[in-house]
Design a protein around this motif. Structure first.
Motif, PDB file in Angstrom:
ATOM      1  N   ASP A  17       0.831  -1.202   0.000  1.00 24.28           N
ATOM      2  CA  ASP A  17       0.000   0.000   0.000  1.00 24.28           C
ATOM      3  C   ASP A  17       0.872   1.261   0.000  1.00 24.28           C
ATOM      4  O   ASP A  17       0.490   2.288  -0.543  1.00 24.28           O
ATOM      5  CB  ASP A  17      -0.954   0.000   1.203  1.00 24.28           C
ATOM      6  N   ARG A  18       2.045   1.150   0.619  1.00 23.97           N
ATOM      7  CA  ARG A  18       2.945   2.311   0.665  1.00 23.97           C
ATOM      8  C   ARG A  18       3.478   2.650  -0.729  1.00 23.97           C
ATOM      9  O   ARG A  18       3.593   3.812  -1.098  1.00 23.97           O
ATOM     10  CB  ARG A  18       4.121   2.019   1.607  1.00 23.97           C
ATOM     11  N   TYR A  19       3.816   1.641  -1.527  1.00 24.52           N
ATOM     12  CA  TYR A  19       4.507   1.903  -2.800  1.00 24.52           C
ATOM     13  C   TYR A  19       3.609   1.790  -4.035  1.00 24.52           C
ATOM     14  O   TYR A  19       3.977   2.247  -5.104  1.00 24.52           O
ATOM     15  CB  TYR A  19       5.702   0.951  -2.959  1.00 24.52           C
ATOM     16  N   ASN A  20       2.407   1.178  -3.899  1.00 23.84           N
ATOM     17  CA  ASN A  20       1.561   0.997  -5.084  1.00 23.84           C
ATOM     18  C   ASN A  20       0.667   2.208  -5.304  1.00 23.84           C
ATOM     19  O   ASN A  20       0.013   2.676  -4.382  1.00 23.84           O
ATOM     20  CB  ASN A  20       0.671  -0.239  -4.893  1.00 23.84           C
ATOM     21  N   SER A  21       0.629   2.705  -6.538  1.00 17.37           N
ATOM     22  CA  SER A  21      -0.302   3.799  -6.806  1.00 17.37           C
ATOM     23  C   SER A  21      -1.184   3.497  -8.004  1.00 17.37           C
ATOM     24  O   SER A  21      -2.257   4.081  -8.148  1.00 17.37           O
ATOM     25  CB  SER A  21       0.474   5.105  -7.041  1.00 17.37           C
ATOM     26  N   THR A  22      -0.784   2.563  -8.854  1.00 18.07           N
ATOM     27  CA  THR A  22      -1.525   2.393 -10.117  1.00 18.07           C
ATOM     28  C   THR A  22      -2.312   1.082 -10.217  1.00 18.07           C
ATOM     29  O   THR A  22      -3.191   0.966 -11.062  1.00 18.07           O
ATOM     30  CB  THR A  22      -0.534   2.436 -11.309  1.00 18.07           C
ATOM     31  N   ASN A  23      -1.993   0.116  -9.383  1.00 24.36           N
ATOM     32  CA  ASN A  23      -2.652  -1.197  -9.530  1.00 24.36           C
ATOM     33  C   ASN A  23      -3.797  -1.364  -8.543  1.00 24.36           C
ATOM     34  O   ASN A  23      -3.774  -0.802  -7.454  1.00 24.36           O
ATOM     35  CB  ASN A  23      -1.630  -2.307  -9.310  1.00 24.36           C
ATOM     36  N   GLU A  24      -4.772  -2.189  -8.965  1.00 24.22           N
ATOM     37  CA  GLU A  24      -5.915  -2.475  -8.087  1.00 24.22           C
ATOM     38  C   GLU A  24      -5.639  -3.839  -7.423  1.00 24.22           C
ATOM     39  O   GLU A  24      -5.707  -4.878  -8.091  1.00 24.22           O
ATOM     40  CB  GLU A  24      -7.172  -2.542  -8.958  1.00 24.22           C
ATOM     41  N   LYS A 307       9.098  -3.217  -4.283  1.00 25.15           N
ATOM     42  CA  LYS A 307       9.440  -2.376  -5.438  1.00 25.15           C
ATOM     43  C   LYS A 307       9.672  -3.210  -6.691  1.00 25.15           C
ATOM     44  O   LYS A 307       9.224  -2.840  -7.785  1.00 25.15           O
ATOM     45  CB  LYS A 307      10.695  -1.546  -5.124  1.00 25.15           C
ATOM     46  N   ASP A 314       4.858  -3.239 -14.115  1.00 28.07           N
ATOM     47  CA  ASP A 314       5.071  -2.160 -15.112  1.00 28.07           C
ATOM     48  C   ASP A 314       5.778  -2.712 -16.342  1.00 28.07           C
ATOM     49  O   ASP A 314       5.372  -2.440 -17.476  1.00 28.07           O
ATOM     50  CB  ASP A 314       5.937  -1.034 -14.512  1.00 28.07           C
TER      51      ASP A 314
END
Ligand code: NAI
Length: 327
Positions: A17-24, A307, A314
């Motif tokens: 949750d800290r590093y993910n911004s684009t995936n569901e 990461k 990606d």
């Protein structure tokens, strides 16, 4: 990308949750196995760990649901049927290196604890027992450390043991001239078994290494040898090791992995009746120390796992996934 995340622990969620911004990401506590594939409905990728059972049946079910990518949050992939995934056109990506230092240092922690019995001293002193009886150990200096598997983890471990002043013997199926230059002697497996005071396992689990430590190889070891396994549980034939402990042939045993760990590790079973008699027997020896697959468990390793796994997604989407691909 829609991702079904299996065998979730609180710390996995915290880091992703800290590093993910684009995936569901849909997080599931359950492991991935034949009974849980429905949790991947609608997902394009599944994210799994060391004890998820990604066999051919699971892969076929995932393929029918449209899963195209299996993301391993670990380096080892012995729990995945790579051929079945290839046949279904599913790509498998892993985290080849997250912190060899974490695992190598935990290996040394097991050695030092077993040897100097700090776990027993801690309990004794808390109860006001300041006796040293039965707490004596041995100097690591000038002892012989045998390292099986001189890859990323084995290499770091070998260097630490050289720092202690140990003689370090190494066995690998490929040559490592860089380590030989630093003072690690390359020997045959039989020589390593015969000469080592401490033997550690850092090779992957393959058909060649399954039960590498068995009744026959234990016979070849020095009496009172210290054996440490932070590799994979099935590198060791546990019943043979129990016999070795009973005979005193194995003087110390440190385990971070266990062949049947998928039914035990990563959960709190303290209020349950544990039905695995082999691990209960192992736990009963005063010279055995077991940790529950925690060698990797450092902040640096969790950050890297997160990461690299997100980067694998990606790269997959860009069509540039390569170095971390298993198949
Ligand atoms: P690596 O791939 O860098 O090194 C493995 C080495 O073992 C290679 O040099 C390879 O040639 C050698 N090898 C392969 N077959 C062999 C055989 N039959 N006999 C002797 N050597 C053999 O892998 P790395 O990163 O050093 O990890 C080693 C193992 O440690 C992993 O496969 C995994 O099972 C385990 N591991 C355990 C962790 C834990 O938390 N307890 C965490 C990470 C890895």
């Amino acid at each position: 990308m829609k991702l079904a995340f299996f065998s979730t622990q609180a710390y996995d969620r915290q880091y992703f949750d800290r590093y993910n911004s684009t995936n569901e990401i849909a997080y599931f506590d359950a492991p991935l196995q034949e009974q849980t594939t429905n949790l991947a409905d609608g997902a394009e990728a599944v994210c799994v760990f060391v004890n998820d059972q990604v066999n051919a049946v699971v892969i076929n079910a995932l393929s029918e649901k449209g899963v195209r990518l299996i993301l391993l949050r670990c380096a080892g992939f012995n729990n995945v049927d790579v051929q079945a995934a290839k046949e279904k056109g599913i790509q498998i990506a892993r985290v080849p290196e997250y912190s060899p230092h974490a695992v190598a240092e935990h290996t040394v922690a097991l050695i030092l604890t077993l040897n100097r019995k700090t776990h027993k001293a801690y309990n004794r002193v808390r109860e006001g027992n300041f006796s040293l009886l039965n707490l004596s150990g041995f100097d690591l200096y000038r002892k012989t450390a045998g390292v099986i598997g001189l890859g990323k983890i084995g290499k770091v471990y070998a260097e630490i043991m050289l720092g202690f002043g140990c003689k370090v013997l190494g066995y690998d199926i490929i040559k490592h001239p860089d380590l030989e230059a630093r003072g690690v002697s390359s020997v045959s497996l039989d020589e390593l078994f015969a000469q080592s005071d401490i033997i550690t396992l850092h090779c992957p689990l393959t058909e060649q290494t399954r039960h590498l430590i068995n009744a026959g190889t234990i016979d070849k070891m020095k009496s009172g040898v210290m054996l440490i396994n932070t590799g994979r549980g099935a590198l060791i034939d546990a019943p043979a090791v129990i016999e070795g402990l009973k005979k005193g042939k194995i003087g110390y045993l440190g385990l971070d992995v266990y062949e049947q760990e998928d039914k035990l590790f990563f959960r709190d079973l303290s209020a349950d009746i544990i039905k695995d008699d082999t691990i209960m027997r192992l736990m009963s020896f005063p010279n055995v120390l077991i940790t529950a697959h925690q060698a990797f468990f450092t902040d640096e390793a969790l950050t890297e796992i997160t990461k690299v796994t997100l980067k694998n997604i990606d790269d997959y989407q860009l069509g540039t996934l390569s170095t971390t691909l298993v198949n």
